[in-house]
Write an enzyme that holds these catalytic residues in place. Structure first.
Site, PDB file in Angstrom:
ATOM      1  CG  ASP A   1      -3.439   9.667   8.420  1.00 31.35           C
ATOM      2  OD1 ASP A   1      -4.641   9.947   8.179  1.00 31.35           O
ATOM      3  OD2 ASP A   1      -2.673   9.195   7.573  1.00 31.35           O
TER       4      ASP A   1
ATOM      5  N   GLY B   1       1.016   4.926   1.854  1.00 35.42           N
ATOM      6  CA  GLY B   1       0.503   5.812   2.883  1.00 35.42           C
ATOM      7  C   GLY B   1       1.087   7.188   2.689  1.00 35.42           C
TER       8      GLY B   1
ATOM      9  CG  PHE C   1       3.981   9.285   7.204  1.00 34.52           C
ATOM     10  CD1 PHE C   1       4.388  10.572   7.496  1.00 34.52           C
ATOM     11  CD2 PHE C   1       2.812   8.804   7.772  1.00 34.52           C
ATOM     12  CE1 PHE C   1       3.654  11.359   8.360  1.00 34.52           C
ATOM     13  CE2 PHE C   1       2.078   9.596   8.627  1.00 34.52           C
ATOM     14  CZ  PHE C   1       2.484  10.876   8.930  1.00 34.52           C
ATOM     15  N   GLY C   2       4.827   7.280   2.965  1.00 35.28           N
ATOM     16  CA  GLY C   2       5.614   6.471   2.056  1.00 35.28           C
ATOM     17  C   GLY C   2       4.927   5.156   1.742  1.00 35.28           C
TER      18      GLY C   2
ATOM     19  N   GLY D   1       0.830  -1.196   0.000  1.00 38.68           N
ATOM     20  CA  GLY D   1       0.000   0.000   0.000  1.00 38.68           C
ATOM     21  C   GLY D   1       0.862   1.241   0.000  1.00 38.68           C
TER      22      GLY D   1
END
Ligand SMILES: *[C@@H]1O[C@H](CO)[C@@H](O)[C@H](O)[C@H]1NC(C)=O
Ligand SMILES: *[C@@H]1O[C@H](CO)[C@@H](O)[C@H](O)[C@H]1NC(C)=O
Ligand SMILES: *[C@@H]1O[C@H](CO)[C@@H](O)[C@H](O)[C@H]1NC(C)=O
Length: 828
Positions: free
Chosen positions: A635, A519, A521-522, A517
Site C-alpha cells: 500500500d 488509513g 488499517f485504522g 488521518g
C-alpha cells in the site's frame, strides 16, 4: 602582446588573420583598427586564447550573431552577443571600426544592424582607434593614443557575468548594468528575467520577471555574503566584491583561483548560477550559486512573517507578532500578514527584540549610514516613531554601520544553521498604531518584577517534584516491558508495552482534534506522552482476528525492521479489543500534504524531491531484500510517505499488510489491500502480488513527485488518460519535460528529471516481469546502469472509467474509490 597594425587592404588582413589563427595560435590577432572590418568567418582571439570574437548561429536558427565566446569549448560557450535584439539574416555581415568613434555592425546591403553607443562624448574621431578583445573577455574600443576606453562590452552585459564585470549603477552617468536572460537557447534577445541592483535603500539584488514581479531577492550585502543566502559566503571558489563609492555602486566577482575559467548566468528560468570549466573535458559544469527553495519566493510569508524551510507550514510570524486573521493564516494564506502581538513597552515606551540568524527584510526604503555604531543606531531608531527595526550594515569584525527600516518588515527567512549566513536584527516592538495608548496605560510601566527569592522558592520545589515523578514513571515503564523470544534469533527485544490508559491520556481519549488521518488499517492520532514527547498512535481496526501472541510476534517482527527511511515503531498496546501501535511523530506530516497542495508544493524544490525519491527507493529495497523478512508493503502511496523535520522520507504502514495475513513471496489472494491509483494491474485484477506490485506503486509515486499531480483524478483537456497515460504520451512525443511540476519553477536539473521519468515509466509497466527490481531502480537513480526504453504502462486510462462510480468491481476484489486503503479480509 604586440598589436599588429593593419595598414594594407582588407584582403591581406583576412589572409594574415587566417595564417595567424591556423598556425595553432602561436600569435593570435586580438585587435582591429580604424576603418578595418571583421567579416563573417573572421575571428579576433584574445591574447590568452580563452575568448574569441566572431560570427555564429545558435541551435537550428540560421540567424547570424556577432559575439564573444570561449574559444575551446563547444557548448554553452557564448558569453556576450552584440546584436542580440537584431540578428543578421545572412552570413555576409561585417563589423567596422568607424571613423565617428563607434563600432558598427552592418549587413551586406550596408544596413546598420548594431552599433556601440558610448556614454562618453567621443572626442577622438580619426585614425587612431583600436578595437581589442582583452583576456578578460572584455571587448573594448579605445583611443590608441591615450589608451582610454571609449566603449566596452563589459558595460553592456547580456545574460552572462564574467569576472570583473559589474552589476550595479554608475551614479555619475546614471547607467545601470543588469543581467537579462535570453528568450531561449537559440534566441539571445531579451527574455523574461532581469537581475539588477536596487539602490533606493540599502543596495540589494533582485531577480525580476517581466520587469514587474519580484521573483527572488538575493538580499543586501553584509560584508561577507548576501544576507541570509546560503552558500553565498565562505568556502566558495569565487568571491564577491561589493563596492560603493560616490561615483558608483556595484557588485562583481572574482575566481579565487584566477586560472579557473568561470562565468555566472541568469538563465531562461530565472536561475542565477555559476559555471566552471573542467579543463580535462573542456566542458562547463554547474556550481550552484544560491540554494533556491520555496522560502526564496519573494515575500511568501507576508509582512512580519518569517519563512523556515524546515518547518511545516514554513511560515510563522516573527517573535512578538501574531497572525492578523488566524483562520486564513492556518489555511496557508500567508499574505494576510502578522500584527504586533501584545502591547509591550519599557519605561521609555521603546522596546526592542533581538532576533538572530535571519535574512534581513527587504531594504528598499531603508536608511543607512555605514560609519555609525549599533548603539548610535539604536538611539536613532528610538527617537523616530516610524522606525520598525535596525541592524548592522556590515557584520565583518563584530559588526558596523546602521541600517534602519521604516516600513513593515517583509521577505524575512530563517537562514540555514549550517553556515549561519543570517544576521542579527533588532525589531521595535512598539506598535505605531497604539503608541499613545501604550504610554498612557501607566499600570503596564508599574508592573513590578518578582524578587529572585520568590522565584527560587517556588520554582525549585516544583522542579524537584517533577523530576521525582519522571523517575517514578520511567521505572514503572521499564517494569512493564515485555520480553519476547524471537524464534529465529533467540534474541531479546525490548519493545515498550504501553497501557491503554496512558494512550487514552496521550490522545485525549482519541479525540477527533488529535486525529491525523484514517488509513486502511485504522485511524492515526497525535499524542503527547507525559514527558512531552510527541507520538503517533495507530489504532488498528478491529477486523484483525489475530490472537494476542500472534499479534505480539508480528509487532516485534515489524519493530526489528529498522532503516532511516522507515518510520520507527516505539511501542505498542494491546488490551481487550484494542490493538495499538505507537510510532515516532513526524512533524511534516505526509508527502501528499506537500505535493498536492498549491502552496506547500512550492516548498518542495527539486533537490528535495530527488532526495525523497531516493529515500523511498532505499526504504523499499530494504523491505524487499535487505531485511531478514521479505516484506511487501502492498500500500505504497503519497499519504504513507511521512516526512521528518529535515524532510527525510519515511515509509509508514509497512508490515501491516503482513500482520493481517500470512507471509508469501507471491500469492494469489482474495484479500486485497491497496489504493486505487497505486495498485498494479495483476494485483487488482487477479489478486496476484509480489515485490513487483510495490515497484508499480513506486513508479506511480515517482511520476506524482515529478509532476505534482495525483494519478487518480488526473485530468487533461487533450485526452482521457490518467497521469501514467499522460506521462507516456509526453514521453512518446519526445516531450517528457512538460510533465514537470510548475511549482518547481526553474530549479530543476534536466538529466535528473529525465532519469526519474524514465524510472517512473519503467516501474509502471503492464507486466510485472517488465518492471525493474528496487535494486536496479537505485542503480539507475544513481546514474549507473541503463534502462530499456519503457513500453506502454499498465492502467493508463482507468481514471475515466471510475469517475462516476463509488466502487469499482474487479474480479474477486472490491476496491473503494476514495483515498482510503481497502482492507478486505476474510474472517478466520
Ligand atoms: C588553480 O587552478 C589550476 C588549474 O586548474 C591548478 O593547476 C592550480 O593548482 C590551481 N591553483 C591553486 C592555488 O589552487
Ligand atoms: C553617519 O554617521 C556619522 C557618525 O554618527 C556622522 O558623522 C556622519 O555625518 C553620518 N553620515 C551621514 C551621511 O549621515
Ligand atoms: C523618521 O524617519 C523618517 C525616514 O527617514 C523621516 O522621514 C521622518 O521625518 C523621521 N521622523 C522623526 C520624528 O524624526
Amino acid at each position: 602582446m604586440q598589436h599588429l597594425k593593419m595598414t594594407c587592404c582588407n584582403y591581406s588582413f583576412v589572409l594574415l588573420l587566417f595564417i595567424l589563427i591556423t598556425t595553432n595560435g602561436a600569435i593570435a590577432i586580438d585587435t582591429i583598427y580604424s576603418n578595418h572590418t571583421l567579416k563573417d568567418g573572421d575571428t579576433l582571439v584574445s591574447a590568452s586564447e580563452i575568448f574569441e570574437l566572431g560570427f555564429f548561429s545558435l541551435g537550428n536558427s540560421s540567424s547570424r550573431y556577432l559575439g564573444i565566446r570561449y574559444k575551446n569549448i563547444s557548448t554553452d560557450n557564448i558569453v556576450w552577443v552584440a546584436n542580440r535584439e537584431v540578428p543578421l539574416n545572412d552570413p555576409r555581415g561585417m563589423l567596422k571600426v568607424s571613423d565617428d568613434g563607434t563600432l558598427q555592425l552592418r549587413s551586406v546591403s550596408n544596413n546598420l544592424i548594431w552599433s556601440s553607443q558610448s556614454s562618453k562624448p567621443v572626442t577622438n574621431t580619426g585614425s587612431n582607434l583600436a578595437a581589442q578583445l582583452l583576456d578578460s573577455g572584455n571587448f573594448v574600443l579605445r583611443d590608441d593614443t591615450s589608451g582610454e576606453f571609449i566603449w566596452q562590452s563589459f558595460d553592456h552585459p547580456g545574460n552572462t557575468l564574467l569576472p570583473g564585470m559589474k552589476i550595479g549603477m554608475n551614479l555619475v552617468t546614471g547607467i545601470k548594468t543588469n543581467l537579462t536572460s535570453w528568450k531561449s537557447s537559440d534566441d539571445p534577445s531579451t527574455g523574461s528575467y532581469t537581475l539588477w541592483m536596487d539602490i533606493s535603500g540599502y543596495p540589494q539584488l533582485y531577480i525580476m520577471k517581466d520587469e514587474s514581479s519580484f521573483q527572488q531577492r538575493l538580499g543586501s550585502w553584509n560584508g561577507l555574503g548576501f544576507s541570509g543566502v546560503s552558500g553565498s559566503s565562505s568556502h566558495r571558489p569565487y568571491m564577491f566584491d561589493f563596492v560603493s563609492t560616490d561615483d558608483e555602486i556595484y557588485l562583481r566577482y572574482t575566481s579565487v583561483n584566477t586560472s579557473l575559467v568561470t562565468k555566472m548566468i541568469l538563465d531562461q528560468q530565472g536561475s542565477f548560477n555559476v559555471f566552471f570549466l573542467n579543463t580535462l573535458t573542456q566542458s562547463l559544469y554547474l556550481y550552484t550559486l544560491t540554494i533556491r527553495d520555496g522560502c526564496d519566493r519573494y515575500g511568501i510569508c507576508g509582512p512580519y512573517g518569517s519563512c523556515n524551510i524546515d518547518h511545516a507550514p514554513p511560515c510563522a510570524c516573527l517573535e512578538g507578532f501574531e497572525p492578523k486573521l488566524p483562520e486564513e493564516w492556518s489555511r496557508g494564506k500567508w499574505s494576510n500578514w502578522c500584527k504586533h502581538e501584545t502591547l509591550m513597552t519599557s519605561e521609555n515606551g521603546h522596546n526592542i527584540k533581538k532576533l538572530s540568524n535571519l535574512k534581513l527584510p527587504d531594504s528598499r526604503d531603508s536608511w543607512f549610514n555605514k560609519t555609525m555604531s549599533l548603539g548610535e543606531c539604536e538611539n536613532v531608531c528610538a527617537r523616530n516613531v516610524s522606525c520598525t527595526a535596525y541592524a548592522n550594515t556590515d557584520i565583518k569584525g563584530g559588526g558596523n554601520g546602521c541600517l534602519l527600516w521604516f516600513t513593515e518588515l517583509i521577505d524575512v527567512r530563517e537562514a540555514s544553521t549550517r553556515d549561519n549566513s543570517g544576521q542579527d536584527i533588532y525589531i521595535s516592538m512598539r506598535n505605531p498604531n497604539t503608541i499613545r495608548k501604550c504610554i498612557s496605560d501607566s499600570f503596564i510601566k508599574k508592573k513590578k518584577k518578582l524578587p529572585l527569592q520568590v522565584i527560587l522558592s517556588t520554582v525549585i520545589p516544583v522542579l524537584l517534584l517533577g523530576f521525582a515523578l519522571i523517575l517514578y514513571a520511567w521505572r514503572n515503564m521499564k517494569k512493564s516491558h515485555l520480553k519476547f523470544e524471537d524464534e529465529d534469533q533467540k534474541q531479546d527485544l525490548e519493545l515498550p508495552l504501553f497501557s491503554l490508559s496512558k494512550i487514552v491520556k496521550a490522545t485525549s481519549n482519541f479525540s477527533i482534534n488529535n486525529k491525523l488521518g484514517q488509513g486502511g488499517f485504522g485511524a492515526v492520532y497525535k499524542g503527547m506522552l507525559e514527558g512531552g514527547r510527541e507520538i503517533a498512535v495507530k489504532r488498528l481496526s478491529k477486523t484483525s482476528r489475530q490472537g494476542l501472541i500472534e499479534f505480539q510476534n508480528e509487532v516485534i517482527c515489524i519493530a526489528k525492521l529498522q532503516h532511516r527511511n522507515l518510520v520507527k515503531l516505539l511501542g505498542y498496546c494491546v488490551q481487550g479489543e484494542e490493538k495499538i501501535l505507537i510510532y515516532e511523530y513526524m512533524p511534516n506530516k505526509s508527502l501528499d500534504s506537500f505535493l498536492f497542495d498549491e502552496n506547500n508544493s512550492l516548498l518542495l524544490d527539486w533537490p528535495q524531491r530527488c532526495h525523497i525519491i531516493n529515500g523511498i527507493a532505499r526504504g523499499l529495497l530494504y523491505l524487499h531484500q535487505d531485511s531478514r523478512h521479505r516484506i511487501i508493503h502492498r500500500d505504497l502511496k503519497a499519504s504513507n510517505i511521512l516526512l521528518d523535520s529535515d524532510m527525510n522520507p519515511k515509509i509508514s504502514d509497512f508490515g501491516l499488510a503482513r500482520m493481517f495475513r500470512e507471509y508469501e513471496t507471491e500469492a494469489n489472494t482474495k484479500k486485497v489491500v491497496g489504493t486505487l491509483g497505486y495498485i498494479s494491474p495483476e494485483y487488482a485484477a487477479n489478486g496476484v502480488f509480489s515485490v513487483k506490485s510495490d515497484v508499480f506503486s513506486f513508479g506511480v509515486l515517482v511520476l506524482e513527485i515529478v509532476s505534482g499531480k495525483k494519478n487518480r483524478g488526473f485530468s487533461h483537456q487533450d485526452h482521457h488518460n490518467n497521469l501514467l497515460g499522460h506521462a507516456w504520451r509526453l514521453y512518446k512525443e519526445a516531450n517528457p519535460l512538460e510533465l514537470v511540476d510548475e511549482a518547481l519553477g526553474g530549479s530543476w536539473n534536466v538529466s535528473e528529471v529525465l532519469q526519474s521519468i524514465h524510472v517512473g515509466l519503467s516501474c509502471v509497466q503492464q507486466h510485472a516481469e517488465d518492471r525493474p527490481s528496487m535494486s536496479s531502480v537505485i542503480h539507475m537513480l544513481g546514474g549507473e546502469g541503463a534502462l530499456p526504453p519503457p513500453k506502454q504502462p499498465g492502467f493508463f486510462t482507468e481514471a475515466t472509467k471510475s469517475e462516476s462510480e463509488s466502487t469499482l468491481i474487479m474480479p474477486q476484489v472490491l476496491v473503494s474509490i476514495n483515498e482510503v486503503t481497502i482492507t478486505q479480509l476474510d474472517a478466520r
